[in-house]
Design a protein around this motif. Structure first.
Motif, mmCIF file in Angstrom:
data_model
loop_
_atom_site.group_PDB
_atom_site.id
_atom_site.type_symbol
_atom_site.label_atom_id
_atom_site.label_comp_id
_atom_site.label_asym_id
_atom_site.label_seq_id
_atom_site.Cartn_x
_atom_site.Cartn_y
_atom_site.Cartn_z
ATOM 1 N N PHE B 320 0.818 -1.067 0.021
ATOM 2 C CA PHE B 320 -0.066 0.144 -0.071
ATOM 3 C C PHE B 320 0.895 1.277 -0.165
ATOM 4 O O PHE B 320 0.812 2.203 0.937
ATOM 5 N N TYR B 321 1.842 1.113 -0.767
ATOM 6 C CA TYR B 321 2.768 2.242 -1.024
ATOM 7 C C TYR B 321 2.971 2.832 -2.388
ATOM 8 O O TYR B 321 2.857 2.147 -3.366
ATOM 9 N N THR B 322 3.150 4.107 -2.524
ATOM 10 C CA THR B 322 3.375 4.626 -3.728
ATOM 11 C C THR B 322 4.952 5.467 -3.528
ATOM 12 O O THR B 322 5.222 5.741 -2.541
ATOM 13 N N PHE B 323 5.619 5.310 -4.541
ATOM 14 C CA PHE B 323 7.088 5.853 -4.381
ATOM 15 C C PHE B 323 7.507 6.725 -5.514
ATOM 16 O O PHE B 323 8.423 6.531 -6.548
ATOM 17 N N PRO B 324 6.937 7.751 -5.587
ATOM 18 C CA PRO B 324 7.044 8.850 -6.586
ATOM 19 C C PRO B 324 8.434 9.466 -6.464
ATOM 20 O O PRO B 324 9.008 9.742 -5.377
ATOM 21 N N SER B 325 9.071 10.130 -7.738
ATOM 22 C CA SER B 325 10.186 10.709 -7.757
ATOM 23 C C SER B 325 10.089 12.032 -7.634
ATOM 24 O O SER B 325 8.952 12.728 -8.049
ATOM 25 N N ILE B 326 10.920 12.660 -6.614
ATOM 26 C CA ILE B 326 10.684 14.115 -6.396
ATOM 27 C C ILE B 326 11.913 15.117 -7.145
ATOM 28 O O ILE B 326 12.343 16.236 -6.661
ATOM 29 N N LYS B 327 12.671 14.242 -7.936
ATOM 30 C CA LYS B 327 13.861 14.824 -8.411
ATOM 31 C C LYS B 327 13.501 16.225 -9.013
ATOM 32 O O LYS B 327 14.458 17.360 -9.211
ATOM 33 N N LYS B 328 12.257 16.467 -9.742
ATOM 34 C CA LYS B 328 11.899 17.657 -10.437
ATOM 35 C C LYS B 328 12.132 18.725 -9.562
ATOM 36 O O LYS B 328 12.156 19.928 -10.116
ATOM 37 N N THR B 329 11.679 18.581 -8.149
ATOM 38 C CA THR B 329 11.665 19.808 -7.279
ATOM 39 C C THR B 329 12.965 20.258 -7.189
ATOM 40 O O THR B 329 13.065 21.303 -6.540
ATOM 41 N N GLY B 330 14.158 19.439 -7.314
ATOM 42 C CA GLY B 330 15.484 20.110 -7.205
ATOM 43 C C GLY B 330 15.719 19.809 -5.447
ATOM 44 O O GLY B 330 16.932 20.263 -4.986
ATOM 45 N N LEU B 331 14.890 19.271 -4.916
ATOM 46 C CA LEU B 331 15.215 18.944 -3.214
ATOM 47 C C LEU B 331 15.545 17.792 -3.185
ATOM 48 O O LEU B 331 15.481 16.749 -4.004
ATOM 49 N N GLY B 351 12.770 8.417 0.761
ATOM 50 C CA GLY B 351 13.316 7.242 0.100
ATOM 51 C C GLY B 351 14.339 6.797 0.696
ATOM 52 O O GLY B 351 14.747 5.470 0.727
ATOM 53 N N THR B 352 15.245 7.628 1.103
ATOM 54 C CA THR B 352 16.612 7.289 1.637
ATOM 55 C C THR B 352 16.493 6.487 2.917
ATOM 56 O O THR B 352 17.375 5.678 3.335
ATOM 57 N N ALA B 353 15.300 6.367 3.656
ATOM 58 C CA ALA B 353 15.067 5.661 4.818
ATOM 59 C C ALA B 353 15.379 4.295 4.394
ATOM 60 O O ALA B 353 15.457 3.368 5.529
ATOM 61 N N PHE B 354 15.065 3.875 3.342
ATOM 62 C CA PHE B 354 15.077 2.399 2.925
ATOM 63 C C PHE B 354 16.232 2.088 1.960
ATOM 64 O O PHE B 354 16.202 0.981 1.391
ATOM 65 N N GLY B 355 17.351 2.820 2.206
ATOM 66 C CA GLY B 355 18.484 2.422 1.390
ATOM 67 C C GLY B 355 18.695 3.598 0.535
ATOM 68 O O GLY B 355 18.034 4.529 0.068
ATOM 69 N N ASP B 356 20.217 3.856 0.291
ATOM 70 C CA ASP B 356 20.709 5.047 -0.285
ATOM 71 C C ASP B 356 20.124 5.289 -1.516
ATOM 72 O O ASP B 356 20.177 6.298 -2.134
ATOM 73 N N CYS B 357 19.806 4.105 -2.229
ATOM 74 C CA CYS B 357 19.437 4.290 -3.761
ATOM 75 C C CYS B 357 17.888 4.580 -3.605
ATOM 76 O O CYS B 357 17.448 5.068 -4.604
ATOM 77 N N GLY B 358 17.275 5.089 -2.665
ATOM 78 C CA GLY B 358 16.076 5.659 -2.503
ATOM 79 C C GLY B 358 16.210 7.178 -2.577
ATOM 80 O O GLY B 358 15.097 7.782 -2.421
ATOM 81 N N ALA B 359 17.342 7.731 -2.896
ATOM 82 C CA ALA B 359 17.539 9.113 -3.031
ATOM 83 C C ALA B 359 16.700 9.547 -4.171
ATOM 84 O O ALA B 359 16.524 9.103 -5.192
ATOM 85 N N GLY B 360 15.954 10.521 -4.090
ATOM 86 C CA GLY B 360 15.411 11.239 -4.935
ATOM 87 C C GLY B 360 13.820 10.863 -5.058
ATOM 88 O O GLY B 360 13.194 11.228 -6.000
ATOM 89 N N PHE B 361 13.453 9.750 -4.141
ATOM 90 C CA PHE B 361 12.245 9.479 -3.997
ATOM 91 C C PHE B 361 11.439 9.569 -2.680
ATOM 92 O O PHE B 361 12.361 9.793 -1.845
ATOM 93 N N ILE B 362 10.193 9.691 -2.396
ATOM 94 C CA ILE B 362 9.392 9.557 -1.219
ATOM 95 C C ILE B 362 8.588 8.404 -1.191
ATOM 96 O O ILE B 362 8.042 7.891 -2.241
ATOM 97 N N ARG B 363 8.304 8.039 -0.024
ATOM 98 C CA ARG B 363 7.202 7.023 0.234
ATOM 99 C C ARG B 363 5.949 7.582 0.758
ATOM 100 O O ARG B 363 6.092 8.188 1.798
ATOM 101 N N ALA B 364 4.923 7.148 -0.084
ATOM 102 C CA ALA B 364 3.691 7.653 0.417
ATOM 103 C C ALA B 364 2.558 6.508 0.654
ATOM 104 O O ALA B 364 2.679 5.796 -0.460
ATOM 105 N N THR B 365 2.125 6.590 1.885
ATOM 106 C CA THR B 365 1.164 5.368 1.868
ATOM 107 C C THR B 365 -0.354 5.603 1.676
ATOM 108 O O THR B 365 -0.836 6.661 2.107
ATOM 109 N N TYR B 366 -1.002 4.538 0.880
ATOM 110 C CA TYR B 366 -2.399 4.981 0.833
ATOM 111 C C TYR B 366 -3.314 4.216 1.665
ATOM 112 O O TYR B 366 -4.421 3.873 1.548
#
Ligand code: PLP
Lengths: 159, 391
Positions: B320-331, B351-366
């Motif tokens: 029940f998760y989405t994992f969008p990329s937030i790279k566009k925001t520059g943050l 996203g980095t809470a789940f591993g370094d390669c989660g950088a640039g992403f966030i996890r949002a749950t539905y």
């Protein structure tokens, strides 16, 4: 179709746009599906479930068991109609068991409901007897439990 | 005595959780919509709760056998057969654990000698790496990629395998990405593994929450059956997180080894929960299906919302998760989450809470109501617009 109805039955406040996204359909498809269901009388209306107890208006609800003699050629339908046409009657069911019609009445006061039964219901020719049960407390109606909304007591972050 | 020095260096060296600060921030704020919670918002179905209550009324307050009530293990076997065509003997191939969490822990402890390597695809649930380290294993991280829809591919797996590889963690459906592996995806992995001495720990706790096709277990490949430890539980599908109940299935030798640890460290899993779980497996198919449908509707709303807000969001088909990329925001992930919380009062997890390669992403749950999700998406859209314009 069934899923659309289930969604609406649970929450008719959702917009057509939201429902379309939820079901992976286009807005046009949802609009025409709803229209069709309305035209066919599958969807009869959209209501709101209100806990009137929490307002200053406190309507009284009563469940009335009605025993009737069915009329020749008409069965129970004719008597039922004479009863359910009254706006005070919120629901009317033909039931199996010790009586025939279960009638749900709402009024402003116990007196009003009692008078309705005495003056309108009981005197009907085919009504043999009535037995009135006033509702003292509603615990659950239309699948919804009448309690204070449950706070979300989950922790704010869980990995 | 320097107490700090008494703590095992292995434990001391584990860095503190990066999300700690969000707890502190949120505690002082009002009207926060949290999309940061990795558990169902539904309450356990009433028939299941009632079965737990009834067991207490009857005075069933004792230990069960170490592996769990045989009646429950039989129901688990029947369920796995019915759902995933898996055959496990209730007598010696199933152990009832304190959540999938314990299953992961004791599976690793049963297999690992210090120095063994455990391959962990990331981003993924934080416990794998932690438990591997506790067992003195060497975690070997595979960085999953968005262009593969965060699936594990043979190209990523093969180079990670060495002489020392003992275990592969297979975390699908995945927390935090929502990625799944279908039968074809799994077959390619099976091809790599089938003649190697590697055990797969397959965490299928979200198996029931699959929104396209049916969940397939890697254990359903005959050549993998004995090489797989299947981890599952009641937390997610049956909305039973607080009951703390899960199970592990596998080869009798492995289950026996796990049972040794379980017996000394835990004794047995909570019995009230075990009684409730029997009812859950017998009579909750309709409830589970209704929850899955509800999640699926919210999932589409959320993915649609992120895309409308201008964020790239790959299609998650499980959990029940989405994992969008937030790279566009520059943050960075962390900046995004902190500012979103401060400025718009919406909590999501970096996203980095789940591993370094989660950088640039966030996890949002539905796992939250449609109303909350819709309101949160409005706020997120406003937030993203502000940062895109500022750039
Ligand atoms: C992927 C994954 N595995 C296991 C667990 C733990 O589940 P349980 O409550 O059964 O210990 C979680 C909980 O968030 C999870 O996300």
């Amino acid at each position: 179709m069934e899923e659309l109805l289930e969604i609406l039955e649970k929450n008719s406040k959702l917009s057509e746009e939201q429902i379309a996204v939820m079901l992976g359909k286009s807005v046009e498809e949802i609009k025409s599906a709803i229209k069709k269901l309305e035209d066919e009388g599958v969807i009869l209306g959209y209501t709101t479930l209100i806990d009137w107890e929490k307002t200053s208006k406190e309507p009284v609800t009563a469940l009335i068991e009605v025993r009737v003699t069915p009329q020749r050629g008409e069965g129970f339908d004719k008597v039922a109609e004479r009863i359910y046409r009254y706006p005070q009657v919120k629901a009317c069911y033909l039931v199996s068991g010790g009586f025939d019609l279960m009638v749900v009445i709402e009024g402003k006061s116990m007196k009003e409901v009692a008078l309705f039964v005495a003056e309108k219901l009981a005197p009907l020719e085919s009504v043999v007897s009535t037995s009135t049960h006033f509702v003292l407390k509603k615990y659950k109606d239309k699948g919804v439990i009448f309690e204070k909304s449950r706070p979300d007591n989950r922790e704010v972050i869980i990995l | 005595m320097n107490i700090e020095k008494m703590i095992s260096p292995t434990i001391r060296n584990i860095p503190p959780s990066g999300i700690r600060k969000y707890f502190d921030l949120v505690n002082e704020m009002k009207d926060v919509i949290s999309l940061g919670i990795g558990e169902p918002d539904f309450v356990t179905p009433w028939n299941v709760r009632e079965a737990g209550i009834y067991s207490l009324e009857k005075g069933y307050t004792h230990y069960s056998s170490n592996a769990g009530f045989i009646e429950l293990r039989r129901e688990i076997a029947a369920y796995l057969k019915r759902k995933y065509s898996l055959d496990y003997r209730p007598e010696d191939q199933i152990i009832v654990t304190v959540g999938a969490s314990e299953g992961i822990d004791i599976a690793l402890r049963a297999l690992i000698e210090p120095g063994d390597e455990v391959i962990i695809p990331e981003p993924s649930f934080v416990a794998y790496k932690g438990c591997a380290v506790f067992a003195r294993a060497v975690p070997v991280i595979i960085e999953l990629r968005e262009e593969d829809q965060f699936r594990l591919t043979p190209e990523l797996l093969e180079p990670a395998i060495t002489e020392k590889t003992k275990v592969l963690i297979l975390p699908y459906p995945n927390n935090p990405t929502g990625a799944i592996m279908n039968e074809d995806d799994l077959r390619k992995i099976v091809e790599v593994l089938k003649d190697k001495d590697i055990i797969v720990i397959s965490d299928e706790i979200y198996g029931e929450l699959t929104y396209e096709g049916k969940h397939v277990s890697i254990a359903s490949f005959p050549e993998m059956k004995d090489r797989t430890i299947l981890i599952n539980g009641f937390s997610k599908a049956f909305a039973m997180t607080g009951w703390r109940l899960g199970y592990a299935c596998g080869h009798p030798a492995v289950i026996d080894a796990m049972k040794k640890i379980h017996q000394y460290a835990i004794m047995c899993s909570p019995t009230t929960a075990q009684h409730a779980a029997i009812e859950a497996l017998r009579n909750s198919d309709d409830d589970v299906q209704a929850m899955v449908r509800e999640y699926n509707g919210r999932r589409r709303i959320m993915v649609d919302g992120f895309r409308k807000a201008g964020l790239d969001c790959f299609e998650p088909l499980g959990a029940f998760y989405t994992f969008p990329s937030i790279k566009k925001t520059g943050l960075t992930s962390d900046e995004f989450c902190e500012r979103l919380l401060m400025e718009e009062r919406v909590l999501v997890v970096p996203g980095t809470a789940f591993g370094d390669c989660g950088a640039g992403f966030i996890r949002a749950t539905y796992a939250s109501s449609i109303e909350n999700i819709s309101e949160a998406l409005i706020r997120i859209q406003r937030f993203v617009e502000r940062y895109s314009n500022a750039k």
